[in-house]
Design an enzyme around this catalytic site. Structure first.
Site, PDB file in Angstrom:
ATOM      1  N   GLY A   1       3.030   4.187   7.166  1.00 37.77           N
ATOM      2  CA  GLY A   1       2.471   5.711   7.411  1.00 37.77           C
ATOM      3  C   GLY A   1       1.459   6.237   6.508  1.00 37.77           C
TER       4      GLY A   1
ATOM      5  N   GLU B   1      -0.694  -5.062   5.787  1.00 35.05           N
ATOM      6  CA  GLU B   1       0.904  -5.463   5.444  1.00 35.05           C
ATOM      7  C   GLU B   1       1.578  -6.469   5.514  1.00 35.05           C
ATOM      8  OE1 GLU B   1       1.050  -1.151   4.149  1.00 35.05           O
ATOM      9  OE2 GLU B   1       2.336  -1.072   5.703  1.00 35.05           O
TER      10      GLU B   1
ATOM     11  N   LYS C   1      14.422   6.570   2.072  1.00 34.73           N
ATOM     12  CA  LYS C   1      13.408   5.992   3.166  1.00 34.73           C
ATOM     13  C   LYS C   1      14.907   5.343   3.267  1.00 34.73           C
ATOM     14  CE  LYS C   1       9.466   7.081   1.309  1.00 34.73           C
ATOM     15  NZ  LYS C   1       8.266   6.185   1.094  1.00 34.73           N
TER      16      LYS C   1
ATOM     17  N   THR D   1       0.320  -1.211   0.171  1.00 39.77           N
ATOM     18  CA  THR D   1      -0.468   0.091  -0.161  1.00 39.77           C
ATOM     19  C   THR D   1       0.964   1.509  -0.157  1.00 39.77           C
ATOM     20  OG1 THR D   1      -1.789  -1.005   1.176  1.00 39.77           O
ATOM     21  CG2 THR D   1      -1.857   1.353   1.329  1.00 39.77           C
TER      22      THR D   1
ATOM     23  N   ASP E   1       6.537  -4.288  -1.454  1.00 34.24           N
ATOM     24  CA  ASP E   1       5.443  -2.617  -0.762  1.00 34.24           C
ATOM     25  C   ASP E   1       6.372  -1.997  -0.476  1.00 34.24           C
ATOM     26  OD1 ASP E   1       3.893  -1.741   0.602  1.00 34.24           O
ATOM     27  OD2 ASP E   1       3.580  -2.772   1.978  1.00 34.24           O
TER      28      ASP E   1
HETATM   29  C1  5RP Z   1       1.396   1.660   4.166  1.00 32.97           C
HETATM   30  C2  5RP Z   1       3.083   2.466   4.068  1.00 32.97           C
HETATM   31  C3  5RP Z   1       3.839   2.453   2.891  1.00 32.97           C
HETATM   32  O1  5RP Z   1       4.535   0.865   2.226  1.00 32.97           O
HETATM   33  C4  5RP Z   1       4.513   3.497   3.141  1.00 32.97           C
HETATM   34  O2  5RP Z   1       3.930   4.607   3.961  1.00 32.97           O
HETATM   35  C5  5RP Z   1       5.519   4.129   2.002  1.00 32.97           C
HETATM   36  O3  5RP Z   1       4.387   4.433   1.114  1.00 32.97           O
HETATM   37  P1  5RP Z   1       4.574   6.001  -0.116  1.00 32.97           P
HETATM   38  O4  5RP Z   1       5.090   4.318  -0.999  1.00 32.97           O
HETATM   39  O5  5RP Z   1       3.578   6.150   0.206  1.00 32.97           O
HETATM   40  O6  5RP Z   1       6.396   6.078   0.737  1.00 32.97           O
HETATM   41  O7  5RP Z   1       3.291   1.000   4.980  1.00 32.97           O
HETATM   42  O8  5RP Z   1       1.355   1.501   5.314  1.00 32.97           O
END
Ligand code: 5RP
Length: 222
Positions: A100, A107, A125, A32, A85
């Site tokens: 986030g 997940e 990240k 997600t 993911d």
């Molecule tokens: C959602 C998550 C996402 O993997 C994480 O927030 C990263 O999101 P993005 O790819 O939009 O930076 O853990 O629950």
């Protein structure tokens, strides 16, 4: 390169990884978030090779279905070769902070079933020590005050995520100010607080592979 271009590049690399490692006819686990969304768009291009996908959130389920990808209930899937993911933070041991987007519980469940967790992330990240990103903790609503007090005892500053209810009908506390020297230990400790459904540390089951988007191209780690 913009951050979106880096996300697109790692999503494409994840598509290539899946095409190489997931047998034809298998079911792919899908995460997600904005990076995972780019991956879903790539998966749409190779969907005829697979039976379908398992979604880690309602948002992901809807995006997969909008591309004509069959979405399976996890209970109907006994083997999943790959889960793809994003992450909010990832360290050198491929331990992550996730959640986030608030989808951490589903997940973690989908990741638990998969043989290989492929994390897709841009360089922003990558961290030495987890904790600059507030750690999400999903909580049963009646336990909010208790869990907040217990998280404060662990040295964090718990903040209720405003106007947010998870896909499971629960609340999210974002814990600020943690410097996470022992990700596995903290993941275990937080899981033991009564009322906690799940926390966003993915250290007991870290990623197996990181596809990291950099200005010089996508690195595959390890
Ligand atoms: C959602 C998550 C996402 O993997 C994480 O927030 C990263 O999101 P993005 O790819 O939009 O930076 O853990 O629950």
């Amino acid at each position: 390169m913009t951050q979106d271009e880096l996300k697109q590049a790692v999503a494409q690399a994840a598509g290539d990884y899946v095409a190489k490692h997931a047998p034809a006819g298998s079911v792919i686990g899908v995460g997600t978030g904005s990076t995972a969304n780019f991956f879903i768009d790539v998966l749409a291009g190779i969907k005829h090779q697979y039976r379908g996908a398992v979604a880690s959130s309602e948002a992901t389920r809807m995006r997969l279905e909008s591309h004509g990808i069959t979405v399976f209930d996890l209970n109907d899937v006994d083997h999943m070769p790959v889960y793809v993911d994003g992450a909010d933070e990832i360290d050198g041991g491929l331990n992550m902070i996730k959640g986030g987007g608030g989808a951490l519980t589903r997940e973690k469940i989908v990741a638990a079933v998969a043989d290989t967790f492929v994390c897709i992330a841009d360089t922003s990240k990558r961290v030495g020590t987890l904790g600059s990103f507030p750690l999400p903790v999903e909580v049963i609503p009646m336990a909010l005050a208790h869990v907040s007090r217990e998280l404060a005892k662990l040295g964090g500053r718990p903040v209720l995520r405003k106007n947010f209810v998870s896909d499971n009908g629960n609340l999210i506390i974002d814990v600020h100010g943690l410097r996470i020297a022992d990700p596995q230990g903290l993941e275990t400790k937080i899981n033991q607080i009564a009322g906690v459904v799940c926390n966003g540390l993915f250290a007991l089951r870290p990623a197996n592979v990181l596809l990291l988007g950099t200005a010089d191209g996508v690195l595959t780690i390890p």
